[in-house]
Design a protein around this motif. Structure first.
Motif, PDB file in Angstrom:
ATOM      1  N   ALA A 137     -22.716  50.586  50.163  1.00  0.00           N
ATOM      2  CA  ALA A 137     -24.017  50.989  50.910  1.00  0.00           C
ATOM      3  C   ALA A 137     -25.014  50.224  50.349  1.00  0.00           C
ATOM      4  O   ALA A 137     -25.887  49.792  51.070  1.00  0.00           O
ATOM      5  CB  ALA A 137     -24.097  52.467  50.921  1.00  0.00           C
ATOM      6  N   GLU A 138     -25.149  49.990  49.084  1.00  0.00           N
ATOM      7  CA  GLU A 138     -26.502  49.319  48.570  1.00  0.00           C
ATOM      8  C   GLU A 138     -26.188  47.843  48.775  1.00  0.00           C
ATOM      9  O   GLU A 138     -27.320  47.297  49.410  1.00  0.00           O
ATOM     10  CB  GLU A 138     -26.138  49.527  46.913  1.00  0.00           C
ATOM     11  CG  GLU A 138     -27.349  48.872  46.228  1.00  0.00           C
ATOM     12  CD  GLU A 138     -27.289  49.189  44.690  1.00  0.00           C
ATOM     13  OE1 GLU A 138     -27.760  47.983  43.774  1.00  0.00           O
ATOM     14  OE2 GLU A 138     -27.007  50.132  44.323  1.00  0.00           O
ATOM     15  N   ARG A 139     -24.978  47.283  48.810  1.00  0.00           N
ATOM     16  CA  ARG A 139     -24.983  45.779  48.958  1.00  0.00           C
ATOM     17  C   ARG A 139     -25.004  45.437  50.391  1.00  0.00           C
ATOM     18  O   ARG A 139     -25.860  44.392  50.793  1.00  0.00           O
ATOM     19  CB  ARG A 139     -23.564  45.353  48.585  1.00  0.00           C
ATOM     20  CG  ARG A 139     -23.330  43.757  48.868  1.00  0.00           C
ATOM     21  CD  ARG A 139     -22.077  43.148  48.500  1.00  0.00           C
ATOM     22  NE  ARG A 139     -21.960  43.161  47.090  1.00  0.00           N
ATOM     23  CZ  ARG A 139     -20.564  42.707  46.617  1.00  0.00           C
ATOM     24  NH1 ARG A 139     -19.647  42.316  47.458  1.00  0.00           N
ATOM     25  NH2 ARG A 139     -20.609  42.690  45.430  1.00  0.00           N
ATOM     26  N   LEU A 140     -24.760  46.463  51.480  1.00  0.00           N
ATOM     27  CA  LEU A 140     -24.907  46.260  52.940  1.00  0.00           C
ATOM     28  C   LEU A 140     -26.361  46.640  53.118  1.00  0.00           C
ATOM     29  O   LEU A 140     -26.768  46.356  54.444  1.00  0.00           O
ATOM     30  CB  LEU A 140     -23.800  46.756  53.680  1.00  0.00           C
ATOM     31  CG  LEU A 140     -22.444  46.222  53.279  1.00  0.00           C
ATOM     32  CD1 LEU A 140     -21.242  46.810  54.106  1.00  0.00           C
ATOM     33  CD2 LEU A 140     -22.397  44.855  53.740  1.00  0.00           C
ATOM     34  N   ASP A 141     -26.901  47.228  52.585  1.00  0.00           N
ATOM     35  CA  ASP A 141     -28.422  48.173  52.794  1.00  0.00           C
ATOM     36  C   ASP A 141     -28.213  48.918  54.281  1.00  0.00           C
ATOM     37  O   ASP A 141     -28.830  48.871  55.028  1.00  0.00           O
ATOM     38  CB  ASP A 141     -29.302  46.985  53.118  1.00  0.00           C
ATOM     39  CG  ASP A 141     -30.745  47.618  53.008  1.00  0.00           C
ATOM     40  OD1 ASP A 141     -30.846  48.677  52.364  1.00  0.00           O
ATOM     41  OD2 ASP A 141     -31.596  46.913  53.806  1.00  0.00           O
ATOM     42  N   ILE A 142     -27.143  49.836  53.957  1.00  0.00           N
ATOM     43  CA  ILE A 142     -26.941  50.701  54.996  1.00  0.00           C
ATOM     44  C   ILE A 142     -26.719  52.270  54.454  1.00  0.00           C
ATOM     45  O   ILE A 142     -26.395  52.221  53.263  1.00  0.00           O
ATOM     46  CB  ILE A 142     -25.684  50.311  55.932  1.00  0.00           C
ATOM     47  CG1 ILE A 142     -24.273  50.240  55.128  1.00  0.00           C
ATOM     48  CG2 ILE A 142     -25.828  49.263  56.688  1.00  0.00           C
ATOM     49  CD1 ILE A 142     -23.164  50.212  55.899  1.00  0.00           C
TER      50      ILE A 142
END
Length: 170
Positions: A137-142
């Motif tokens: 989630a953090e890496r994809l910013d979702i």
């Protein structure tokens, strides 16, 4: 097509790559246990096959020929790496990787490729990179919930796509 491949026809080489690259990658991954090195081995396999295409005997099956090149290439890469890594850090390799195992890995890879881009991305980050849902989630910013729902959907789809493998083992 294989006749054109033997002649080095670029379009035939591309078609052969598209047809066999998944299985070659799966075989390489089963030996090297590293996606990056398996991708390198896959590329090297097809370069070697293209260079020696004229030596391919058209009366024989193509798949075993390309798989033997892939297996030797992956083992060569493994051995080179092993020389550079202290022996206590090297995992044992099974040179007798069964074609059954290679087929299963290929089937899984093909099923993952059938997922939507979003689902495939979550599966790859989770299984190949070892990331948690929160890290994805953090890496994809979702949102975390979005990652969880994509993961759930992807795994449900994989169960459906790969159900035949469970039945084959019975």
């Amino acid at each position: 097509m294989l006749g054109r491949f033997r002649a080095g026809d670029e379009e035939a080489v591309k078609a052969v790559y598209n047809r066999f690259s998944g299985a070659v990658y799966a075989l390489s991954l089963s030996i090297l246990r590293d996606p990056g090195r398996a991708a390198d081995a896959t590329q090297q396999t097809f370069v070697k096959a293209w260079r020696s295409a004229s030596s391919f005997d058209p009366t024989r099956e193509f798949a075993p020929w390309i798989y033997s090149i892939a297996r030797r290439t992956a083992i060569d890469i493994y051995r080179k790496e092993r020389r550079r890594i202290p022996s206590d850090k090297v995992d044992a390799i099974s040179e007798g990787t069964s074609m059954e195992r290679v087929w299963e890995v290929f089937q899984v890879r093909a099923a993952v490729d059938m997922l939507s881009d979003e689902e495939r991305q979550v599966v790859a980050m989770s299984h190949f990179e070892g990331l948690t849902h929160a890290e994805i989630a953090e890496r994809l910013d979702i949102p975390l919930g979005t990652v969880k729902s994509r993961s759930h959907r992807a795994h449900r789809n994989l169960v459906e796509l790969l159900g035949h493998l469970d039945m084959e083992s019975e």
